[in-house]
Design a protein around this motif. Structure first.
Motif, PDB file in Angstrom:
ATOM      1  N   PRO A 163       6.980  24.974  13.649  1.00 34.83           N
ATOM      2  CA  PRO A 163       8.605  25.286  13.733  1.00 34.83           C
ATOM      3  C   PRO A 163       9.204  23.940  13.667  1.00 34.83           C
ATOM      4  O   PRO A 163       8.747  23.005  14.003  1.00 34.83           O
ATOM      5  CB  PRO A 163       8.752  25.943  15.054  1.00 34.83           C
ATOM      6  CG  PRO A 163       7.574  25.283  15.998  1.00 34.83           C
ATOM      7  CD  PRO A 163       6.593  25.520  14.986  1.00 34.83           C
ATOM      8  N   GLU A 176      16.339  28.340  22.089  1.00 31.21           N
ATOM      9  CA  GLU A 176      15.598  29.089  20.930  1.00 31.21           C
ATOM     10  C   GLU A 176      14.427  28.354  20.233  1.00 31.21           C
ATOM     11  O   GLU A 176      13.613  28.731  19.585  1.00 31.21           O
ATOM     12  CB  GLU A 176      16.703  29.720  19.942  1.00 31.21           C
ATOM     13  CG  GLU A 176      17.328  31.045  20.590  1.00 31.21           C
ATOM     14  CD  GLU A 176      18.306  31.720  19.420  1.00 31.21           C
ATOM     15  OE1 GLU A 176      17.762  31.570  18.370  1.00 31.21           O
ATOM     16  OE2 GLU A 176      19.257  32.147  20.063  1.00 31.21           O
ATOM     17  N   THR A 177      14.843  26.801  20.382  1.00 29.75           N
ATOM     18  CA  THR A 177      13.959  26.029  19.888  1.00 29.75           C
ATOM     19  C   THR A 177      12.922  25.856  20.801  1.00 29.75           C
ATOM     20  O   THR A 177      11.510  25.811  20.076  1.00 29.75           O
ATOM     21  CB  THR A 177      14.723  24.528  19.788  1.00 29.75           C
ATOM     22  OG1 THR A 177      15.722  24.643  18.848  1.00 29.75           O
ATOM     23  CG2 THR A 177      13.524  23.514  19.368  1.00 29.75           C
ATOM     24  N   SER A 183      10.680  29.009  19.882  1.00 28.17           N
ATOM     25  CA  SER A 183       9.965  28.972  18.813  1.00 28.17           C
ATOM     26  C   SER A 183       8.781  27.932  18.949  1.00 28.17           C
ATOM     27  O   SER A 183       7.739  28.561  18.308  1.00 28.17           O
ATOM     28  CB  SER A 183      10.983  28.483  17.724  1.00 28.17           C
ATOM     29  OG  SER A 183      11.176  26.982  17.847  1.00 28.17           O
ATOM     30  N   TYR A 184       8.778  26.995  19.629  1.00 29.36           N
ATOM     31  CA  TYR A 184       7.434  26.345  19.713  1.00 29.36           C
ATOM     32  C   TYR A 184       6.561  27.067  20.798  1.00 29.36           C
ATOM     33  O   TYR A 184       5.194  26.869  20.480  1.00 29.36           O
ATOM     34  CB  TYR A 184       7.783  24.866  20.292  1.00 29.36           C
ATOM     35  CG  TYR A 184       6.508  23.846  20.377  1.00 29.36           C
ATOM     36  CD1 TYR A 184       5.861  23.592  19.321  1.00 29.36           C
ATOM     37  CD2 TYR A 184       5.927  23.927  21.663  1.00 29.36           C
ATOM     38  CE1 TYR A 184       5.010  22.635  19.274  1.00 29.36           C
ATOM     39  CE2 TYR A 184       4.513  23.273  21.656  1.00 29.36           C
ATOM     40  CZ  TYR A 184       4.174  22.487  20.573  1.00 29.36           C
ATOM     41  OH  TYR A 184       2.941  21.777  20.492  1.00 29.36           O
ATOM     42  N   PHE A 200       4.698  29.558  18.531  1.00 29.72           N
ATOM     43  CA  PHE A 200       3.900  29.063  17.578  1.00 29.72           C
ATOM     44  C   PHE A 200       2.476  28.759  18.404  1.00 29.72           C
ATOM     45  O   PHE A 200       1.532  28.909  17.964  1.00 29.72           O
ATOM     46  CB  PHE A 200       4.275  27.573  17.193  1.00 29.72           C
ATOM     47  CG  PHE A 200       3.347  26.690  16.668  1.00 29.72           C
ATOM     48  CD1 PHE A 200       2.622  27.082  15.366  1.00 29.72           C
ATOM     49  CD2 PHE A 200       3.073  25.713  17.248  1.00 29.72           C
ATOM     50  CE1 PHE A 200       1.823  26.035  14.895  1.00 29.72           C
ATOM     51  CE2 PHE A 200       2.137  24.716  16.792  1.00 29.72           C
ATOM     52  CZ  PHE A 200       1.476  24.841  15.661  1.00 29.72           C
ATOM     53  N   TYR A 257       7.985  34.381  13.116  1.00 26.55           N
ATOM     54  CA  TYR A 257       9.080  33.760  12.973  1.00 26.55           C
ATOM     55  C   TYR A 257      10.003  34.252  14.510  1.00 26.55           C
ATOM     56  O   TYR A 257       9.919  35.378  14.554  1.00 26.55           O
ATOM     57  CB  TYR A 257       9.832  34.278  11.815  1.00 26.55           C
ATOM     58  CG  TYR A 257       9.220  33.749  10.701  1.00 26.55           C
ATOM     59  CD1 TYR A 257       9.320  32.412  10.336  1.00 26.55           C
ATOM     60  CD2 TYR A 257       8.561  34.467   9.548  1.00 26.55           C
ATOM     61  CE1 TYR A 257       8.626  31.725   9.169  1.00 26.55           C
ATOM     62  CE2 TYR A 257       7.939  34.241   8.646  1.00 26.55           C
ATOM     63  CZ  TYR A 257       8.040  32.807   8.376  1.00 26.55           C
ATOM     64  OH  TYR A 257       7.409  32.445   7.547  1.00 26.55           O
ATOM     65  N   VAL A 258      10.461  33.095  15.047  1.00 25.94           N
ATOM     66  CA  VAL A 258      10.970  33.470  16.366  1.00 25.94           C
ATOM     67  C   VAL A 258      12.108  34.280  16.494  1.00 25.94           C
ATOM     68  O   VAL A 258      12.248  35.253  17.145  1.00 25.94           O
ATOM     69  CB  VAL A 258      11.281  31.997  17.146  1.00 25.94           C
ATOM     70  CG1 VAL A 258      12.627  31.352  16.324  1.00 25.94           C
ATOM     71  CG2 VAL A 258      11.667  32.117  18.497  1.00 25.94           C
ATOM     72  N   GLN A 259      12.834  34.481  15.459  1.00 29.32           N
ATOM     73  CA  GLN A 259      14.170  35.407  15.236  1.00 29.32           C
ATOM     74  C   GLN A 259      13.671  36.519  15.293  1.00 29.32           C
ATOM     75  O   GLN A 259      14.325  37.648  15.966  1.00 29.32           O
ATOM     76  CB  GLN A 259      14.901  34.867  14.127  1.00 29.32           C
ATOM     77  CG  GLN A 259      16.310  35.522  14.012  1.00 29.32           C
ATOM     78  CD  GLN A 259      17.220  35.042  15.105  1.00 29.32           C
ATOM     79  OE1 GLN A 259      17.010  33.807  15.551  1.00 29.32           O
ATOM     80  NE2 GLN A 259      18.217  35.922  15.653  1.00 29.32           N
ATOM     81  N   THR A 276      19.909  37.447  21.275  1.00 26.26           N
ATOM     82  CA  THR A 276      18.580  36.567  21.179  1.00 26.26           C
ATOM     83  C   THR A 276      18.596  35.328  22.208  1.00 26.26           C
ATOM     84  O   THR A 276      17.568  34.935  22.692  1.00 26.26           O
ATOM     85  CB  THR A 276      18.274  36.226  19.825  1.00 26.26           C
ATOM     86  OG1 THR A 276      19.651  35.542  19.340  1.00 26.26           O
ATOM     87  CG2 THR A 276      18.013  37.232  18.769  1.00 26.26           C
ATOM     88  N   ALA A 282      15.548  34.401  24.713  1.00 21.56           N
ATOM     89  CA  ALA A 282      14.793  33.337  24.598  1.00 21.56           C
ATOM     90  C   ALA A 282      14.634  32.584  26.146  1.00 21.56           C
ATOM     91  O   ALA A 282      13.556  32.341  26.460  1.00 21.56           O
ATOM     92  CB  ALA A 282      15.428  32.357  23.844  1.00 21.56           C
TER      93      ALA A 282
END
Length: 448
Positions: free
Chosen positions: A8, A274-275, A278-279, A282, A307-309, A330, A334
């Motif tokens: 990501p 959300e960052t 996302s990690y 992953f 994908y995180v979204q 979202t 998160a």
């Protein structure tokens, strides 16, 4: 299962280095002069990232000055009439560096022994110990390790232990647990602890850990790196630390407030949740691409998500976190996902197998495997049949070598110093040159 797991995009890391950290860093060399054992705490999920390079110079100098005066750090005893050493109790200064990896229950058990052997081969002058503060057996074993060091030096009236490490690795909690094991009878909690880093800001008073032999310990402030690095490496380092323990203690509080009040954006300089999510997604996919632990949060039968979204929308619907018009929230999802992972998901992820049982039958040419958040390697199809502890150890040693090479390259390129620090250093050098010129002029005048 997932066959492709994209990395990501990550933002530049914010910095967090309060004055009390700098103060302790400057005090460390003096403190080590009175220290017999250094307990260096690291997080088992970040066994490499949680190495604090700021300590290395002082610790290595301490080892050279106290630990290498004799081959074993212990001078031989001599009989008054003899010219050769004779056996007897140790008269040398104790000098032990013990690296304790906390939260061992949050990493897969299959990787602990290979990692210990890999570290022992690479750093033979250090001892390595994995522990969970929830395990009385682990705490008792660590207590016995300290007691044995004290008994190896019976001439010394007491053994002094200094505990160091990054913020929130559990230094105060460990010392309270060691005191509870080593002191008979009820022992009140001696050190304050907190879920947020930065509770300990000054060196503690001496804390007695054992009566016979006498063992004392000092708790110390957690010390972060002044600068987490440039580029992708620095960005990933910052996200890892933010996920493992809330290194930026105001982050989630602010985000939760933002979510409740539905304000846009997040305070400048802090991570967007959300960052972080996302990690985390992953990393959980890398740990187990067949059945990652987060699948239990999604509707039954859901496949792994890349994908995180997409993942956060599914999670928000599952948790009924909806905005007006039925739009998945979202941002709230998160926050919930990160909190779940810290409280429950880490234990679930630790149950991931070394290699999925179906690996050889799927027809893939290679698998991407991981242990914790720092170690990641590829297993080729030809290696499936002999994928055992010795191979895992070899893969881990390769990861360590790559980590050291990257750290050395970053140091050469100045990646360990921020632009602000570079400007400050340049100003200090300019000031030093001006002072030298002034002294030279005054000396010249005086000589006329």
């Amino acid at each position: 299962m997932l066959t492709h797991i994209p990395f990501p995009p990550l933002p530049a890391p914010p910095s967090w280095f309060p004055g009390h950290m700098l103060q302790f860093q400057r005090m460390l060399p003096t403190l080590l002069n009175k220290t017999d054992v250094v307990l260096e705490l690291r997080d088992a999920r970040l066994p490499l990232t949680s190495i604090n390079q700021n300590f290395e110079g002082a610790l290595q100098k301490w080892k050279r000055e106290r630990g290498t005066e004799f081959p074993t750090g212990i001078p031989p005893l001599r009989d008054a009439s003899a010219t050769t050493p004779v056996a007897g109790p140790s008269m040398g200064a104790a000098c032990q560096r013990i690296v304790v990896f906390s939260k061992r229950d949050l990493v897969p058990e299959w990787g602990i022994k290979p990692f210990q052997r890999a570290m022992a081969a690479k750093y033979p002058d250090q001892k390595f110990f994995f522990a969970s503060w929830n395990s009385r057996r682990d705490i008792k074993a660590l207590n016995e390790l300290l007691v044995n060091v004290a008994r190896e030096h019976p001439h010394r009236p007491e053994l002094n232990v200094l505990v160091v490490g990054m913020p929130n690795v559990g230094k105060s909690t460990l010392l309270n647990a060691l005191r509870n094991i080593g002191i008979a009878g009820p022992t009140p909690k001696a050190l304050r602890t907190s879920a947020h880093p930065g509770m300990t800001r000054v060196l503690s008073t001496r804390l007695k850990l054992c009566v016979e032999p006498l063992v004392y310990a000092y708790d110390s402030p957690g010390v972060m790196l002044p600068f987490l690095g440039k580029g992708d490496k620095g960005a990933e380092r910052g996200v890892k630390l933010a996920l493992i323990a809330p290194v930026f203690p105001w982050l989630l509080t602010y985000v939760e407030f933002s979510v409740r009040t539905e304000t846009a954006g997040i305070k400048e300089g802090l991570y967007d949740t959300e960052t972080l999510a996302s990690y985390l997604l992953f990393r959980m996919n890398v740990l187990d691409p067949v059945s990652p632990a987060y699948l239990r949060l999604l509707p039954p039968g859901s496949p792994p998500v890349v994908y995180v979204q997409d993942f956060l929308e599914l999670l928000a619907q599952r948790l009924c976190m909806l905005k007006r018009g039925g739009i998945p929230d979202t941002a709230r999802a998160a926050v919930w996902f990160i909190k779940w992972w810290r409280e429950e998901g880490g234990l679930a992820s630790a149950a991931a197998p070394a290699l999925p049982a179906t690996a050889s039958g799927i027809g893939l040419q290679s698998w991407r495997r991981g242990w914790g958040f720092d170690l990641e390697w590829t297993v080729d199809a030809a290696e499936f049949g002999r994928y055992d502890e010795s191979m895992i150890q070899a893969k881990m040693e390769e990861c360590m070598s790559r980590f050291e090479e990257a750290a050395a390259e970053e140091e050469r390129e100045g990646g360990a110093i921020s632009s602000t620090q570079e400007k400050k250093r340049a100003k200090e050098e300019q000031r030093a040159r001006q002072q030298a010129r002034t002294r030279a002029r005054l000396a010249a005048k005086k000589g006329r």
